[in-house]
Enzyme design. Structure first.
Site, PDB file in Angstrom:
ATOM      1  N   ALA A 156      81.306 141.421 -37.506  1.00 39.95           N
ATOM      2  CA  ALA A 156      80.293 141.855 -38.472  1.00 39.95           C
ATOM      3  C   ALA A 156      80.859 141.822 -39.892  1.00 39.95           C
ATOM      4  O   ALA A 156      80.223 141.300 -40.820  1.00 39.95           O
ATOM      5  CB  ALA A 156      79.797 143.252 -38.129  1.00 39.95           C
ATOM      6  N   TYR A 157      82.036 142.394 -40.067  1.00 43.95           N
ATOM      7  CA  TYR A 157      82.672 142.417 -41.384  1.00 43.95           C
ATOM      8  C   TYR A 157      82.940 140.993 -41.880  1.00 43.95           C
ATOM      9  O   TYR A 157      82.654 140.654 -43.037  1.00 43.95           O
ATOM     10  CB  TYR A 157      83.977 143.207 -41.307  1.00 43.95           C
ATOM     11  CG  TYR A 157      84.713 143.336 -42.617  1.00 43.95           C
ATOM     12  CD1 TYR A 157      84.299 144.251 -43.585  1.00 43.95           C
ATOM     13  CD2 TYR A 157      85.831 142.553 -42.901  1.00 43.95           C
ATOM     14  CE1 TYR A 157      84.978 144.378 -44.785  1.00 43.95           C
ATOM     15  CE2 TYR A 157      86.513 142.672 -44.094  1.00 43.95           C
ATOM     16  CZ  TYR A 157      86.084 143.587 -45.036  1.00 43.95           C
ATOM     17  OH  TYR A 157      86.759 143.702 -46.225  1.00 43.95           O
ATOM     18  N   THR A 158      83.466 140.148 -40.993  1.00 46.44           N
ATOM     19  CA  THR A 158      83.775 138.771 -41.357  1.00 46.44           C
ATOM     20  C   THR A 158      82.518 138.010 -41.740  1.00 46.44           C
ATOM     21  O   THR A 158      82.499 137.262 -42.732  1.00 46.44           O
ATOM     22  CB  THR A 158      84.501 138.074 -40.196  1.00 46.44           C
ATOM     23  OG1 THR A 158      85.716 138.783 -39.916  1.00 46.44           O
ATOM     24  CG2 THR A 158      84.844 136.637 -40.539  1.00 46.44           C
TER      25      THR A 158
END
Length: 253
Positions: A156-158
């Protein structure tokens, strides 16, 4: 330092870490600074530090996921200082760094995208409108090396940081002939509250992070802030659409 003398800058996520360091560095370079965050106590500390050092600052509480908050924040900066020349879209969250994609909570994805992507989108819309009216300006979006390469157990962060880099490049092309420059900074692991929380949850993380970086250490918020000032200033006048890795050599591996 006088690169930003007479300029007005806006910094989101300015209560701690890279945001605070960037706000302080911009003020030292001569800018009047509107600092923003949802952390009211930390936000006031940042603004007061600038004022105590002889600079100009206002603090505006803002949730960057809410269009109304963002509109009010940018309006407050312009009302206080007359115009807007530079903006640092730094507000962001990590989400989970423990789950592979099939194990991840969909609600976590929604929250990460809301802050890291929608927040930057909403801020840029308001900032660009003001900078067009002022005849030019510079926007710096704080992405991550996770916007350039894959990060394990951080889908998700990536995804959110890759999206920020893409948004930066697209906007840079659209506004290049209109006097606006838009760039991204992609830090590796930096000694911030977010990283320290990860280390506190798993003490082995400190060793893992340092081993991942060829320089063998975490970055410092002040090191990121120096690049922020450069990209906001006319010293980088021919730079736009660039994703600058500040990573101790990580993406060179």
């Amino acid at each position: 330092m006088t690169q930003m003398e007479g300029k007005v800058a806006l910094v989101t996520g300015a209560a701690t870490g890279i945001g605070r360091a960037s706000a302080l560095a911009l003020a030292r370079a001569g800018a009047a600074v509107c600092v923003s965050d949802i952390n009211s106590a930390g936000l006031e500390e940042t603004a007061q530090s600038i004022i105590d050092a002889g600079g100009k600052a206002i603090a505006v509480a803002c949730d960057v996921t809410k269009a109304g908050d963002v509109q009010a924040m940018v309006a407050a900066a312009v009302d206080a200082f007359g115009h807007l020349n530079a903006a640092v879209n730094n507000a962001g969250i990590a989400g989970s760094f423990t789950d592979r994609l099939h194990e991840a909570d969909d609600r976590m994805l929604e929250r990460v995208l809301a802050v890291n992507l929608r927040g930057v989108w909403l801020c840029m819309k308001e900032e660009l409108a003001q900078m067009l009216a002022a005849g030019g300006g510079s926007i710096v979006n704080i992405a991550s090396v996770a916007g350039l390469i894959g990060a394990p157990k951080a889908a998700a962060y990536t995804a959110s940081k890759h999206a920020v880099v893409g948004l930066t490049k697209s906007a840079a092309v659209d506004y290049a002939k209109l006097g606006l420059r838009i760039n991204a900074i992609c830090p590796a692991y930096t000694d911030t509250a977010m990283v320290q929380s990860a280390i506190a949850a798993n003490p082995l993380m400190a060793h893992i992070m340092e081993r991942a970086i060829p320089m063998g250490r975490l970055g410092q918020p002040t090191e990121i802030a120096e690049a922020v000032v450069w990209l906001c200033s006319e010293s980088s006048s021919f730079v736009t659409g660039h994703a600058l890795a500040l990573d101790g050599g990580l993406v060179a591996l």
